[in-house]
Design an enzyme around this catalytic site. Structure first.
Site, PDB file in Angstrom:
ATOM      1  N   ASP A 244       0.844  -1.193   0.000  1.00  0.00           N
ATOM      2  CA  ASP A 244       0.000   0.000   0.000  1.00  0.00           C
ATOM      3  C   ASP A 244       0.876   1.238   0.000  1.00  0.00           C
ATOM      4  OD1 ASP A 244      -2.293  -1.465   0.095  1.00  0.00           O
ATOM      5  OD2 ASP A 244      -2.618  -1.245   2.249  1.00  0.00           O
TER       6      ASP A 244
ATOM      7  N   LYS B  15      -4.598   3.104  -3.545  1.00  0.00           N
ATOM      8  CA  LYS B  15      -6.012   3.133  -3.919  1.00  0.00           C
ATOM      9  C   LYS B  15      -6.521   4.490  -4.371  1.00  0.00           C
ATOM     10  CE  LYS B  15      -7.694  -0.785  -1.313  1.00  0.00           C
ATOM     11  NZ  LYS B  15      -7.270  -0.647   0.082  1.00  0.00           N
TER      12      LYS B  15
ATOM     13  N   MET C  69      -9.292   7.579  10.071  1.00  0.00           N
ATOM     14  CA  MET C  69      -9.793   8.199   8.843  1.00  0.00           C
ATOM     15  C   MET C  69     -10.809   9.295   9.120  1.00  0.00           C
ATOM     16  SD  MET C  69     -10.052   4.776   6.478  1.00  0.00           S
ATOM     17  CE  MET C  69     -10.563   3.598   7.723  1.00  0.00           C
TER      18      MET C  69
END
Ligand code: SAH
Length: 258
Positions: A40, A62, A172
């Site tokens: 990632d 992503k 987040m």
């Protein structure tokens, strides 16, 4: 030939919160052996530096594009490499099974009959507060902690539950900080509750802003804190200043610079 001998194993490995010294020994060992490393964003270059020379490093970030399609692509890619007999490390930030979609990847591998293993990592949920001098639990102050996400993929969070947790760690949550603090207050958390946002916890450029639920969003916007960051709400935040002189090197380096 036995089929299981031909299919490579996929190791779903936690890379830790940022500081490359927080990588587990098992993770370093597997990285040094893998044929393919699918990683990632937000993995320290020194962690990727453990990969053996000649290993294929594949970035599976992503940003942009439809997220679920990308997730399917990642599953397909992992399965494909394993079926070609390669040893694969799927390297994910923090702990793979904490809000990292590692669980989905494990399910996809299991469904495809690909052998896989989990290698837990140090999750930023505990490590980033710790690096800011905040113990997520503390005898007499917080006997439990809730780890949650403000990402609305899985629907609206249970605000009442989150608002009543002695310590709340919200992943987040920073882009939605104004709404998050309003929702917590609407569900009974006092505006004066202590709150902190830790940006890039354990990285050399770590930053911490503290305040109250009532003013944290404004303070964080003024300081232009960005991703990755998490919100901590609870009395444990108040311990930070007492512990600050004992926290780890990156923070001391930062204080030295200011
Ligand atoms: N599996 C990861 C979390 C992945 S979700 C773990 O266990 O840590 C990504 C979110 O984690 C980010 O949006 C941020 O909220 C948080 N995060 C990851 N690394 C962080 C860090 N070093 N400091 C603060 N928050 C971090």
């Amino acid at each position: 030939m036995n089929r299981s001998k031909r299919v490579g194993t996929v190791f779903i490995v936690g890379a830790g919160p940022g500081d490359p010294r927080l990588l587990t020994l098992r993770a370093a060992q597997l990285l040094s052996q893998a044929d393919v490393v699918v990683h990632d964003r937000l993995i320290h270059p020194d962690v990727l530096g453990h990969a053996r020379r000649g290993a294929r490093l594949i970035y599976a970030g992503k940003e942009g594009g439809g997220e679920s399609t990308r997730q399917d692509d990642i599953h397909r890619e992992l399965i494909e490499h394993a079926r070609l007999g390669r040893m694969v490390v799927r390297l994910k930030g923090g702990d793979p099974f904490v809000f990292g979609r590692g669980g989905e990847e494990a399910l996809a591998l299991a469904a495809a009959g690909v052998p896989w293993e989990i290698v837990p990592g140090v999750s930023s949920g505990a490590a980033a507060p710790a690096a800011a001098g905040i113990p997520v639990t503390l005898r007499g102050i917080a006997a439990s902690v809730t780890f949650a996400t403000a990402h609305l993929d899985t629907g609206e969070p249970d605000w009442r539950h989150l608002a009543s947790s002695p310590t709340l760690v919200l992943f987040m949550g920073v882009t939605r900080l104004t709404q998050v603090s309003a929702s917590l207050q609407a569900h009974g958390r006092a505006a004066g509750s202590l709150a902190a946002v830790v940006e890039a916890g354990t990285w050399a450029h770590q930053r911490v802003i503290d305040g109250t639920l009532g003013d944290i969003a404004v303070k964080v916007a003024a300081a232009e804190l960005g991703s990755p960051a998490l919100l901590v709400v609870g009395e444990v935040v108040g311990v930070r200043h007492a512990l600050e002189s004992f926290v780890s090197e990156p923070v001391l380096a930062r204080l030295g610079q200011s």
